[in-house]
Design an enzyme around this catalytic site. Sequence first.
Site, PDB file in Angstrom:
ATOM      1  N   HIS A   1       0.845  -1.199   0.000  1.00  0.00           N
ATOM      2  CA  HIS A   1       0.000   0.000   0.000  1.00  0.00           C
ATOM      3  C   HIS A   1       0.878   1.247   0.000  1.00  0.00           C
ATOM      4  CE1 HIS A   1      -3.755   2.153   1.865  1.00  0.00           C
ATOM      5  NE2 HIS A   1      -3.026   2.994   1.153  1.00  0.00           N
TER       6      HIS A   1
ATOM      7  N   GLU B   1     -10.859   3.215   7.150  1.00  0.00           N
ATOM      8  CA  GLU B   1      -9.860   4.228   7.498  1.00  0.00           C
ATOM      9  C   GLU B   1     -10.590   5.388   8.173  1.00  0.00           C
ATOM     10  OE1 GLU B   1      -6.356   6.966   5.430  1.00  0.00           O
ATOM     11  OE2 GLU B   1      -7.949   6.127   4.176  1.00  0.00           O
TER      12      GLU B   1
END
Length: 330
Positions: free
Chosen positions: A21, A206
Amino acid sequence: MSSASKETESDKLGSKKIELHVHLEGTIRPATLLEIARRNGETLPADTVEGLEELYRFTDFRHFIQVWGMTTNCLRTAGDFRQVVVDYAERASGHGAVYLEGIFSPAERVESYGIDWDEIYSGYVEGAMEAEERFGLTVRLTPDLYRGCPTDLAEECARVSARYRDQGVVGLGMGGDELRGPLEPYRKTVEIARDGGLAFVPHAGETGGSESVREALELGAARLRHGIRAADDPELLAEIADRGVVLDVCPTSNLRTGVVEHLSTHPLPRLREAGALCSVNTDDPAMFGTDLGHEYELAARLGVTAADAYAAGLAGALCEDSVLARLTAL
């Protein structure tokens, strides 16, 4: 802006690393970003390294998204996109990276600036090839859409991405602000990508809560970028652990965007205690003042060893079997 040390303890120990990521546009150091903007005749919101570093003092997640758009959209040419991959590959390999999946965001540049899809993709693909030749670092690519993207543009992006499946594009993601809207409007986009051999790797959990994670899983997410809010729902977290869904955790990013208040309150220990596989990543290292070695050190302080992170990276990697076999044997 503080920066991570060039050689962290984990680097000294020679631990190999996998990063799943990292937004390639967010890896560009301020001096290089200024150089790219100048050669493309673009104006950034700050014209010095110090000015950009000050701009990177984010107040919250939405401020980060705003600054990200104001700065990284100076990229215009295949040469720019190639350079971004090669520059970061050199730094990541210096921290022990042997494999990374780089994220890039093509739809905004097509939509706002009329850049040709192939100009973008060819640059990133060529950068990945050069990175392997020069540094021995295997790079695979996962283009990213954003919540709020027009669905016709998103579907076109999925089709273009599938065309590059044999050139190192292995997945399609969905980023941006989770609170802006659900993933459901992009169900057809996900189906197009999957039919083209690409995995779906969305950001979820998130800024959004556990319901965002559930939606991503329902759409068939192969892996979750962030996913840390799953820690708020024991039943969901148990499901993630049972299914072996890898969470791409980015400690410094979570702190810098304000989604986690302090390292001591980061959910990573709870995720690991529940048996979730957690890879360790930088997200946007140049903008957050971090590097891969520093993130591994933070993860170790939270109970995730370099070996744990590497194992999660192997479990989550979308590369072809021959590359996975080589990474396993390292």
